[in-house]
Design an enzyme around this catalytic site. Structure first.
Site, short mmCIF file in Angstrom:
data_model
loop_
_atom_site.label_atom_id
_atom_site.label_comp_id
_atom_site.label_asym_id
_atom_site.label_seq_id
_atom_site.Cartn_x
_atom_site.Cartn_y
_atom_site.Cartn_z
N LYS A 86 0.84 -1.20 0.00
CA LYS A 86 0.00 0.00 0.00
C LYS A 86 0.87 1.25 0.00
O LYS A 86 2.07 1.20 0.28
CB LYS A 86 -0.92 0.00 1.22
CG LYS A 86 -0.18 0.08 2.56
CD LYS A 86 -1.15 0.05 3.72
CE LYS A 86 -0.40 0.15 5.05
NZ LYS A 86 -1.30 0.22 6.21
N TYR A 131 15.10 30.13 7.76
CA TYR A 131 14.01 30.97 8.25
C TYR A 131 14.02 31.07 9.77
O TYR A 131 14.21 30.08 10.48
CB TYR A 131 12.66 30.39 7.80
CG TYR A 131 12.44 30.46 6.32
CD1 TYR A 131 12.49 31.67 5.63
CD2 TYR A 131 12.16 29.30 5.60
CE1 TYR A 131 12.27 31.72 4.26
CE2 TYR A 131 11.94 29.34 4.23
CZ TYR A 131 12.00 30.56 3.57
OH TYR A 131 11.78 30.62 2.21
#
Length: 388
Positions: A44, A276
């Site tokens: 999956k 940042y």
């Protein structure tokens, strides 16, 4: 799905190298740990980020007799790609592609009467019997039929089987805490599962497979193996949790190695803010290396300031915030060449971090680390051919 069939000739910004020989070895090791049961390789979510079709093929080559997916669309894609044999899918919503699944000879999971009735109507429309596995909620509290509702589901499924509309091919469930050795829910769920299976069989169910074991249970709970074990993350060489042991303890080897090419090396003075928010400020004159992957590629932002990277044989740590497309490491004055390989995680053979190291740095699990690697990162398959 994002595939690169063979290693490219030009350098890549980043790459996730997928070692199919390691995957085949893992499947063989898991089969050895559950010798009395068939093995389902769960592929999956694009095989936990590794690439569903190549990994499914390698797993089948190594002896997996079942493939498992969450959604029917994933299972139908495998069948369309030519994967043979038994494929099961279990996460359905109303109006799903039941008829397509029946016509593709998939095993479909049913947890409630609404789904059973939709599958019956699809079987009538297709003119073919559906292959249905009834899921019991033995204590996980997600999908699955509650014990109080089990008699009605079993009765209606067996009536449809007698009418030739379906075949009850399996009875199954899923553990909540198999990755926590000794957790009291494990024994309670096994008892509940045995009782619900017994109830169905006493009323005429003749399933081909009964299964509850996930990766953790496959590795540590032989009493849970029944007819089939469903191995997910362990197929990719990752332990379900550090508490039950490292991959090597079970003969497993991590399949994915994530790396990137250093985009820039530069000298900066002490007191220089990095990325940042200036969450990191250089403590003195140093060199910085720019690694051109970020959270858009699946590198977890929660690992800002903690994520480990191997550059030129040394562990470095993410300096400052991980941005969308890039992050920085403090090289401590070293000056590797631009383009030098930065390894975020791999098997650990050369001292590089592992997915578990990143999981610890980000406060998550290794499943998430590999599964979240995005489509901008090419998957490069190695050892595609079977040895010998």
């Amino acid at each position: 799905m994002n595939e690169t069939a063979t290693a490219p000739t030009a350098p890549l910004r980043a790459r996730a190298e997928i070692d199919l020989a390691a995957l085949r070895s893992n499947v063989r090791a898991l089969r050895g740990l559950a010798p009395g049961a068939a093995l389902m390789a769960v592929v999956k979510s694009d095989a936990y980020g590794h690439g569903a079709v190549p990994c499914a093929r390698a797993a089948v080559e190594a002896g997996a007799s079942w493939l498992g997916t969450a959604t029917p669309e994933e299972a139908l894609m495998l069948r369309a790609a030519g994967l043979p044999g038994r494929i099961m899918c279990w996460l359905w919503t109303p109006g799903g592609p039941w008829r397509e699944a029946i016509e593709a000879d998939l095993d479909v999971s049913v947890s409630g009467l609404w789904a059973l009735r939709e599958v019956i109507e699809a079987a009538r429309a297709a003119g073919l019997p559906a292959r249905v596995q009834l899921k019991a909620d033995t204590g996980l509290g997600r999908n699955g039929c509650q014990p109080d509702d089990w008699p009605d589901l079993v009765a209606e499924a067996l009536a449809a089987e007698r009418a030739g509309l379906l075949r009850v091919t399996g009875l199954w469930s899923h553990f909540a805490c198999a990755d926590e050795p000794g957790h009291p829910s494990i024994g309670a769920q096994l008892t509940s599962f045995r009782e619900m299976v017994s109830y169905a069989e006493q009323r005429g169910a003749r399933p081909e497979v009964r299964h509850i074991a996930n990766s953790a249970a496959t590795l540590t709970l032989p009493e849970s193996h029944f007819d089939l074990v469903r191995a997910g993350v362990a197929v990719y060489g990752i332990s379900p949790s550090p508490e039950i042991g490292a991959p090597a303890d079970f003969g497993l080897r991590p399949v994915m190695t994530l790396s990137a090419s250093i985009a820039l090396v530069k000298r900066v003075p002490g007191g220089h803010g990095v990325s940042y928010g200036h969450r990191y400020v250089t403590p003195g004159d140093t060199t910085l290396g720019l690694v051109p992957v970020g959270y858009a590629d699946g590198v977890p932002r929660h690992a800002s300031g903690t994520g480990p990277v191997l550059v030129d044989g040394k562990w470095r740590t993410v300096a400052g915030q991980i941005a969308m497309d890039q992050f920085v490491v403090d090289l401590g004055g070293d000056e590797p060449a631009n383009g030098t390989r930065a390894v975020l995680f791999g098997p650990g053979d050369d001292g590089e971090p592992t997915a578990e190291d990143w999981a610890q740095a980000a406060g998550t699990i290794a499943y998430e680390i590999v599964t979240r690697i995005g489509t901008r990162v090419p998957r490069v398959y190695v050892n595609e051919e079977l040895a010998g």
